[in-house]
Design an enzyme around this catalytic site. Structure first.
Site, PDB file in Angstrom:
ATOM      1  N   ASP A 107      -8.525  -0.634   0.326  1.00 51.54           N
ATOM      2  CA  ASP A 107      -9.085  -0.882   1.659  1.00 51.54           C
ATOM      3  C   ASP A 107      -8.039  -0.591   2.731  1.00 51.54           C
ATOM      4  O   ASP A 107      -6.845  -0.699   2.485  1.00 51.54           O
ATOM      5  CB  ASP A 107      -9.502  -2.354   1.799  1.00 51.54           C
ATOM      6  CG  ASP A 107     -10.751  -2.664   0.987  1.00 51.54           C
ATOM      7  OD1 ASP A 107     -11.449  -1.695   0.618  1.00 51.54           O
ATOM      8  OD2 ASP A 107     -11.000  -3.850   0.723  1.00 51.54           O
ATOM      9  N   ASP A 110      -6.884  -2.257   5.022  1.00 51.03           N
ATOM     10  CA  ASP A 110      -6.432  -3.482   5.685  1.00 51.03           C
ATOM     11  C   ASP A 110      -5.106  -3.930   5.061  1.00 51.03           C
ATOM     12  O   ASP A 110      -4.541  -3.230   4.230  1.00 51.03           O
ATOM     13  CB  ASP A 110      -7.497  -4.582   5.600  1.00 51.03           C
ATOM     14  CG  ASP A 110      -7.814  -4.950   4.154  1.00 51.03           C
ATOM     15  OD1 ASP A 110      -7.096  -4.476   3.230  1.00 51.03           O
ATOM     16  OD2 ASP A 110      -8.765  -5.703   3.934  1.00 51.03           O
ATOM     17  N   ASP A 168      -4.386  -6.371   2.997  1.00 49.01           N
ATOM     18  CA  ASP A 168      -4.439  -6.588   1.552  1.00 49.01           C
ATOM     19  C   ASP A 168      -4.374  -5.260   0.804  1.00 49.01           C
ATOM     20  O   ASP A 168      -3.681  -5.120  -0.192  1.00 49.01           O
ATOM     21  CB  ASP A 168      -5.729  -7.317   1.156  1.00 49.01           C
ATOM     22  CG  ASP A 168      -5.709  -8.778   1.591  1.00 49.01           C
ATOM     23  OD1 ASP A 168      -4.635  -9.239   2.030  1.00 49.01           O
ATOM     24  OD2 ASP A 168      -6.752  -9.434   1.495  1.00 49.01           O
TER      25      ASP A 168
END
Ligand code: 0RA
Length: 683
Positions: free
Chosen positions: A505, A507, A509
């Protein structure tokens, strides 16, 4: 020289001269004052001016700050505070305004005492902005009048004069960065939004508006106002997460002339997000406030767990690591005389802050747990699980590291293999999360694309410790799937896929997991990288939809371009209060007229009709359906993949740091060096 003497302005000493130094040094060595003359330094000018207005808000006088990027390369910053004083300054003999704008270190730290953000601590004074601007205009609303003065490269063009009457009060600074000083003149809208949003969270109740009125840019208007302060910040960080304690712990308390504000909530994941600020300055390296917080956190949870018999007698105490898994916390302190330490001056050094935070947060957290027993149990329960996972991982490691542990293993059940047995045409997608893994399995070309979903959270449990990573089932699966074995037993000939593609992803994380994987490859599978087998998939950041047209953008710049192509108009967003949902899914109104090719004459009412561009920001791969994932990220004809170099992998840790968002090191470095010794220069 005493503070009183400075205040009265009747003593002339060496200090005074340094305090009221002119601006020549700034133009000679701009980097010394704003860190650099590239993009970071350019943006520093805006931060500087805005910080002054935020001071005025923190002092209780301003409630609203409006920032605009204007069409002619100028920036304007307006506040509704008291207005910079305009009367004659005793020492300099010119107006206070002119003194503030033309003398180094004369800004900020005047007026009442208390903890001011800037004034030689945070910023360098608005005079530095003046010195580095080819044009600057100050407009002061004060004493029933509107005052104005213009400057060029820091030099007043005329004395200050009243140009009108007004009941309002406030300060407006308009400036144009000097093109002969800066190597970069283009402001980055996203960067400005992020910074001002963060400042809004840190200054409870303030309203900050930002407008993009530049030529060649779409008109954009944003407004931030967060009644809940850092509590709203936590809420927004958790907006896509499952939380453990529904109620956010929040405490805001004064102590001995300082102020401690803490907000905290746990999510069901394994990452720790603890951000610390002193006088609104982010401290990436933590410091005394962080130490006080950690101490109180661990102690309070252990005490509570024992008292309530959730932690059993024979169980070990929870460790600091155990109690920080899944924790999101913000610690913001305000203090009169902050000291910053460490390599990048990113660490708060004031010793008293440890005790202040420990005491105030510890008490508040204890009360919180007592008053919210369900939340308390959920939190301690989660910490106990973390503790057990830690112990289990320790013993698993011993097993896996035994020689030959990877040999003779069958392919992992989670691997959706491809049908081809020709490694040179085969690809292995390492996908974050089972749900994205599912989409990838459905969307792929099963002839040559294999999918291995990784449970990110399990990876995160292990953090960046490589010994632990190898004890990790997910990593083990990966090594078996690749077929090469590891370290001394590594054999490139046995590689089952010639392209290993990391797909996570977009993001934090995702960046974390990518970093862990790159670190793993770098340390234990270096040859995979040097022979060019490792890639990073680039999923799009946005989907733009207008009617039946769907377009994808892989960067903010591309997004802007596509919106213009689709005939996009104004982008408007208001992020307000605790119930702030999502500032990123924004609908843009497009006058239908503009986009229709047919004749529109005489259809006046129709001109009002609008059709919308729906902009969806992809937060995770899971938001794409299999077809979209194939088209945007996996189809070799249309996808973008980035081949990983050894340098990339070596830099993985730094990249992670960067993504955590801090390139203000040079600025902080400067601040430490140049913080004025005079705390109460009164004008
Ligand atoms: C010192 C004294 C007073 C106002 C300010 C500073 C001031 C500075 C800035 C910079 C940007 N916006 C600002 N607003 C106010 C006023 C003191 C008084 O009125 O008694």
């Amino acid at each position: 020289m005493s503070k009183e003497e400075i205040k009265k302005g009747n003593a002339y000493g060496a200090d005074q001269i340094t305090v009221l130094e002119g601006l020549d040094p700034v133009r000679k060595r701009p980097g010394m004052y704003i860190g650099s003359t590239s993009a970071a330094g350019l943006h520093h000018l805006i931060w500087e001016v805005v910080d002054n207005s935020i001071d005025e808000a923190m002092a209780g006088y301003a409630t609203q700050i409006d920032v605009a990027l204007l069409s002619d390369g100028m920036v304007s910053v307006t506040d509704n505070g008291r207005g910079i004083p305009v009367e004659k300054h005793k020492v300099t003999g010119v107006s206070a305004l002119e003194t503030v704008l033309t003398k180094l270190h004369a800004g900020g730290k005047f007026g009442d005492g208390g903890y001011k953000v800037s004034g030689g601590l945070h910023g360098v004074g608005v005079s530095v902005v003046n010195a580095l601007s080819e044009y600057l205009r100050a407009e002061i609303y004060r004493d029933g009048k509107i005052w104005e003065q213009e400057y060029k490269i820091g030099k007043p063009q005329k004395p200050i004069k009243a140009i009108g009457v007004s009941k309002a009060t406030g300060t407006k600074i308009i400036f144009k960065p000097d093109a002969t000083i800066f190597t970069e003149l283009e402001f980055n809208w996203g960067k400005i939004l992020d910074r001002l949003r963060q400042q809004s969270y840190l200054t409870k109740g303030i309203t900050i508006s930002i407008a993009d009125e530049r030529k060649g840019h779409r008109l954009k208007k944003y407004k931030f106002h967060f009644e809940g302060g850092i509590k709203s910040y936590i809420k927004s960080l958790h907006r896509n997460k499952t939380v453990k304690n529904e109620t956010i712990l929040y405490i805001d308390k004064d102590i001995n002339g300082s102020k401690v504000e803490v907000a905290l909530q746990y999510n069901d994941e394994y990452n720790e997000t603890v951000m610390t600020f002193a006088n609104n300055i982010h401290n990436p390296e933590g410091g005394t406030h962080l130490i006080g917080f950690k101490t109180a956190l661990t102690r309070t949870l252990n005490n509570y767990g024992r008292n309530k018999n959730i932690i059993k007698e024979k169980q070990e105490n929870l460790t600091g690591e155990d109690v920080r898994e899944g924790l999101t916390a913000i610690i913001s302190v305000k203090l009169p005389d902050p000291q910053f330490e460490g390599q990048t001056k990113g660490k708060l050094g004031n010793a008293e802050m440890k005790g202040y935070v420990e005491q105030i947060f510890g008490e508040a957290f204890n009360t919180f747990l007592e008053e919210h027993p369900k939340e308390g149990e959920a939190i301690v329960g989660k910490c106990i699980l973390s503790s057990q996972a830690r112990l289990a991982a320790r013993s698993a490691r011993a097993t896996i590291l035994r020689k030959g542990a990877l040999e003779g293993m069958t392919l992992p059940g989670k691997l959706a293999d491809c049908s081809s047995r020709h490694p040179e045409e085969c690809e292995l997608y390492i996908v974050e999360g089972d749900s994205a893994g599912g989409s990838a399995k459905q969307g792929r070309n099963r002839k040559f694309q294999a999918i291995l979903p990784l449970r990110g959270k399990i990876l995160n449990v292990e953090r960046a410790r490589l010994d632990k990573m190898l004890a990790n089932n997910e990593i083990k699966n990966l090594v078996i799937a690749m077929g090469t074995n590891i370290d001394e037993q590594f054999d490139l000939e046995k590689l089952r896929y010639h392209r290993i593609i990391i797909m996570t992803d977009a993001d934090v994380d995702g960046a974390h997991i990518r970093t862990l994987l790159l670190t793993l490859f770098f340390r234990h599978f270096t040859q995979l990288i040097t022979s060019g087998h490792v890639y990073i998939a680039q999923p799009p950041l946005y989907q733009l939809k207008k009617g039946t047209t769907i377009r994808y953008a892989y960067s903010d710049k591309e997004k802007e371009k596509i919106i213009l192509e689709l005939g996009g108009g104004v982008e408007e967003a208001i992020e307000i209060g605790e119930e702030n949902e999502d500032g990123e899914n924004v609908e843009i109104e497009v006058p239908e007229e503009e986009t229709k090719t047919g004749k529109k004459k005489g259809q006046a009412e129709d001109a009002k009709k609008v059709s919308k561009i729906n902009i969806q920001r992809y937060k995770g791969l899971g938001e794409m359906n299999p077809d979209q994932l194939w088209e945007t990220t996996m189809n070799p004809e249309s996808r973008i993949v980035k081949q990983v170099t050894v340098e990339d992998a070596a830099k993985a840790d730094q990249i992670f740091d960067m993504l955590m968002g801090d390139n203000v090191a040079p600025r902080k470095n400067f601040i430490q060096t140049h913080a004025t010794k005079v705390k109460n220069l009164d004008i």
